[in-house]
Design an enzyme around this catalytic site. Sequence first.
Site, PDB file in Angstrom:
ATOM      1  N   SER A  40      -2.422 -12.704   3.631  1.00  4.46           N
ATOM      2  CA  SER A  40      -2.883 -12.643   2.419  1.00  4.46           C
ATOM      3  C   SER A  40      -1.857 -13.099   1.270  1.00  4.46           C
ATOM      4  O   SER A  40      -2.061 -13.946   0.507  1.00  4.46           O
ATOM      5  CB  SER A  40      -3.113 -11.186   2.223  1.00  4.46           C
ATOM      6  OG  SER A  40      -1.859 -10.251   2.327  1.00  4.46           O
ATOM      7  N   LYS A  68       0.834  -1.216  -0.089  1.00  3.36           N
ATOM      8  CA  LYS A  68      -0.156   0.094   0.123  1.00  3.36           C
ATOM      9  C   LYS A  68       0.916   1.444  -0.029  1.00  3.36           C
ATOM     10  O   LYS A  68       0.267   2.184  -0.322  1.00  3.36           O
ATOM     11  CB  LYS A  68      -0.955  -0.087   1.301  1.00  3.36           C
ATOM     12  CG  LYS A  68      -1.952  -1.015   1.024  1.00  3.36           C
ATOM     13  CD  LYS A  68      -3.015  -0.902   0.048  1.00  3.36           C
ATOM     14  CE  LYS A  68      -4.284  -2.013   0.028  1.00  3.36           C
ATOM     15  NZ  LYS A  68      -5.023  -1.602  -0.883  1.00  3.36           N
TER      16      LYS A  68
END
Lengths: 305, 342
Positions: free
Chosen positions: B281, B51
């Site tokens: 993830s 991110k």
Amino acid sequence: MSATVNSDRKPVVVNGGPRAGEAQAARRERVLVSVQWLQENLRTPGVRVVEISVDTKLYAAGHIPGAVELNWNTDLQDQVRRDIVSKEGLEALLSARGIVPSDTIVLYGDHSNWFAAYAFWLLKIYGHADVRLLDGGRARWLSEKDGVQRPLTTEVPAVRPSVYTAHPADTSLRAHLVDVLGIVHTRSAGLVDVRSPDEFTGKVIAPPGMSETAQRAGHVPGAVSVPWGRAVNEDGTFKSDDELRELYRTAGINLERPVVTYCRIGERSSHSWFVLRHLLGVPDVRNYDGSWTEYGSVVGVPIER
Amino acid sequence: MNHTTRVYDSVLDLLPSEENPSPLVRLNRLAPAGSTLYVKLEWLNPFGSVKDRAAAEMIADLEAQGALRPAGQEGDGDAGRGIVEPTSGNTGISLAGIAAVRGFPMRAVVPAKVPEEKRVFLKLLGAEVDVVADAMCPLPGSEDGTIGLAKTHARASSERYAMPNQYENRANVRAHQRTTGPEIWRQTEGKVTHVFVSLGTCGTVTGLSTYLKAKNPAVRVIAVQPSAGHAVPGLRNTSELAVSALYDRSLIDELIEVDHRLAYATAVELAQREGLLAGPSTGLILAGAQQVAGRERVGLGVLIGCDGAFKYAQGFAAELARQDEQTAATGGLRQAQPHVAV
């Protein structure tokens, strides 16, 4: 859910033709306002806007200009015994917010008006004449999908306190445990469980993370499952009367007979109570606000899964 | 800045780019025979996740528009104008890190299910944090919840906050077109055959797929999603993607669904057999890549290792306890790894 109501595709005739359509529109107008209407009437004398959201941080973060707040937990419940706020309590709340009995109260909140609908139910119990919901609630006001950015403010309006006098509680809008047990045995009214399917089938007692829960999972015998969210469109506004009527009919609810709605603590069921009583005009609809947190904890009552 | 000596004037110089790519590390034990898999270690970005890329690009955009102002710029008592953003944590942490360096305020609106570690990191970087209860029976695409509260702050306190909105901001896509895609192309010398990603805002998949497919239309982009009812922070099942305007199905060759319970289990294997401290993830993405590699040869596959293990200490503690229990139940024999059946 299909928008086509009649399987034989004949024109929809509900309760006797075109006049009924007008009556339905008039009924909606008495209890619902659109975001456009509210934006045009923010300064109209006698229109008072009240926010009641599940997430009580929202009002402080920003609210519709001029709106005051009611807290679902600390304002609308008796703080000692488990009960709705008393008549005197409600009078004090509304007086402090400068509301008078002749005002048009417009309620809105998050989650398509869950607790706004609960406040609507409560205000009707205590006889306030003109109460309306903002169709679609807070999310609809926030949404810019129609190309309009509507104002929000952190400014808390200065209000001059009033002296609000409420009516004695109208007990015909509320079901108690004893009423529900009566219905279980006599099937004298339709029972609508508006919780999520997993709560209805007993897979969970309450949605994860909820502090109010029950001892047992399942549903009241004879209840049908019509989750509250099926009454609204994607933008949180209410579906059309025809769609709503079909929704309950398909679930097996006879709208000519009395109906009782319930959920977990009585707020989602207020939303469905509003739909049945005030949008569809079912004459005898009661909200069982004890709901599953009461029923699912009572010793010896029958439960279905 | 000098990427050879690695001496920098600001932590922001460490943000990834074609000249300073995040590392690619080959899997030597967990790649099925005949296939080559590399993990792109996004947790080595300065604020710990993929991110950082979108956050840097979105902030650069807002700064170019003059929308941000450091606190105190207009005298004492000027709180500045910063950012409010709904986030499952990582975007918030990246935004908060950059905001801390730049000196403007940051407010993160996170759902209650976000791991406590992420909330702590947000506060550690000076962000104000609002926690929103997860909806009981949410409507798909609803503007309630974190998005509703963040939008409310942005609109009611517009003098204090701008909202980048990672779910709709094209800068999120552009970041990956500009950095992640070119990095992978250059690092693999154009030999990449498969890219494995997960789906959240979909900025990563849309951006890198656009870039790589322009270079070589044969590159297969495979999105791995957790099965419904998952608890993998930051990821979405496609049934939940109504909120992301950046999702473009045409840029994804294949969507595969993986049992969400494999996310932590496979991440544990990454740590114990490859020494890679990846978050859940990345575990999920590896489980998906292994499925594909069991079915077709993956010549050179790149897995986006979204973030590291550190923010999931409690999740890993639970997974390790579960594995210990299982080991005890089977008389001390370690169970065969669940994903190997392909």
